[in-house]
Design an enzyme around this catalytic site. Sequence first.
Site, PDB file in Angstrom:
ATOM      1  N   SER A  78       0.826  -1.218   0.000  1.00 54.01           N
ATOM      2  CA  SER A  78       0.000   0.000   0.000  1.00 54.01           C
ATOM      3  C   SER A  78       0.854   1.260   0.000  1.00 54.01           C
ATOM      4  O   SER A  78       1.990   1.263   0.464  1.00 54.01           O
ATOM      5  CB  SER A  78      -0.898   0.034   1.229  1.00 54.01           C
ATOM      6  OG  SER A  78      -1.690  -1.118   1.303  1.00 54.01           O
TER       7      SER A  78
HETATM    8  N1  SAH Z   1      -0.192  -5.457   4.004  1.00 50.66           N
HETATM    9  C1  SAH Z   1       0.554  -5.683   2.785  1.00 50.66           C
HETATM   10  C2  SAH Z   1      -0.246  -5.266   1.551  1.00 50.66           C
HETATM   11  C3  SAH Z   1      -0.766  -6.450   0.962  1.00 50.66           C
HETATM   12  S1  SAH Z   1      -1.812  -6.365  -0.435  1.00 50.66           S
HETATM   13  C4  SAH Z   1       1.900  -5.029   2.812  1.00 50.66           C
HETATM   14  O1  SAH Z   1       2.196  -4.266   3.738  1.00 50.66           O
HETATM   15  O2  SAH Z   1       2.699  -5.292   1.907  1.00 50.66           O
HETATM   16  C5  SAH Z   1      -3.080  -7.441   0.113  1.00 50.66           C
HETATM   17  C6  SAH Z   1      -2.652  -8.851   0.412  1.00 50.66           C
HETATM   18  O3  SAH Z   1      -3.809  -9.537   0.889  1.00 50.66           O
HETATM   19  C7  SAH Z   1      -2.163  -9.631  -0.795  1.00 50.66           C
HETATM   20  O4  SAH Z   1      -0.899 -10.146  -0.542  1.00 50.66           O
HETATM   21  C8  SAH Z   1      -3.214 -10.744  -0.956  1.00 50.66           C
HETATM   22  O5  SAH Z   1      -2.678 -11.950  -1.421  1.00 50.66           O
HETATM   23  C9  SAH Z   1      -3.725 -10.870   0.467  1.00 50.66           C
HETATM   24  N2  SAH Z   1      -5.050 -11.500   0.609  1.00 50.66           N
HETATM   25  C10 SAH Z   1      -6.143 -11.350  -0.190  1.00 50.66           C
HETATM   26  N3  SAH Z   1      -7.159 -12.090   0.276  1.00 50.66           N
HETATM   27  C11 SAH Z   1      -6.707 -12.713   1.407  1.00 50.66           C
HETATM   28  C12 SAH Z   1      -7.297 -13.624   2.342  1.00 50.66           C
HETATM   29  N4  SAH Z   1      -8.552 -14.080   2.206  1.00 50.66           N
HETATM   30  N5  SAH Z   1      -6.531 -14.058   3.376  1.00 50.66           N
HETATM   31  C13 SAH Z   1      -5.249 -13.654   3.535  1.00 50.66           C
HETATM   32  N6  SAH Z   1      -4.639 -12.801   2.673  1.00 50.66           N
HETATM   33  C14 SAH Z   1      -5.369 -12.337   1.624  1.00 50.66           C
END
Ligand code: SAH
Length: 226
Positions: A78
């Site tokens: 993000s």
């Molecule tokens: N917090 C992260 C941003 C991640 S983007 C950072 O600081 O880099 C969102 C993430 O959520 C992605 O990696 C995606 O694979 C994950 N995601 C999506 N649906 C999910 C679920 N049901 N359970 C766990 N992770 C999930």
Amino acid sequence: MCPVLFIFYSIFSLFIQDEYTGLRHQMVETQIKARGISDQKVLESMNKVPRHLFVDAQYQSAAYQDRPLPIGENQTISQPYIVGYMTEAIHPDSEDVVLEIGTGSGYQAAVLAEIVKKVYTLEIIPELGVLAKERLKILGYENIQVKVSDGYYGWSEFAPFDAIIVTAAAEEVPEPLIEQLKEDGRMIIPVGSSFDVQNLVLVTKKNGAVKIKKLLPVRFVPFTRD
Ligand code: SAH
């Protein structure tokens, strides 16, 4: 980058003088503080966590810019402001135990781990979860536990949580996450479909009653299911 190369690169980067320190402080001043984030703990944490080590080498020079960046598997880390905003919104405290859904690069987990007692974080894509786990270990974050699984169900073994941060947009707030939120707990989650407007929503629990407050229109990658 292949995991072995990545490990060598990260260790090397830790020992050379951090050329990114100036850019990081500038990011906090101009993107975070200037836009109204005032929680000192959040500002200090974002001043400290080496965001450039959470992205691939090709994106490192852009790591402190005002935008999200690709982290592989069609996912993104993000925008810094959104990380600051979400972290401040859950009022993190040194005694808190926090659950994050969507580990991604591990950056948000690290920003939290600088402030709170313990962070549990779930990632649905195995490649990302494994890489984030290695990265956080190399960087010395002993108070973060990463697991690959569908975050819809939360992590009941360690529930209830003082706060929950969801970093992927869900159509609605998953019921198990509401259940795993402590009394007086705070959860922040983007709600809405990937084709529509999404809103960051703050969910709070007081005397058993759940309150939902819309905070900010946003754009997140979708919350997926196994
Ligand atoms: N917090 C992260 C941003 C991640 S983007 C950072 O600081 O880099 C969102 C993430 O959520 C992605 O990696 C995606 O694979 C994950 N995601 C999506 N649906 C999910 C679920 N049901 N359970 C766990 N992770 C999930």
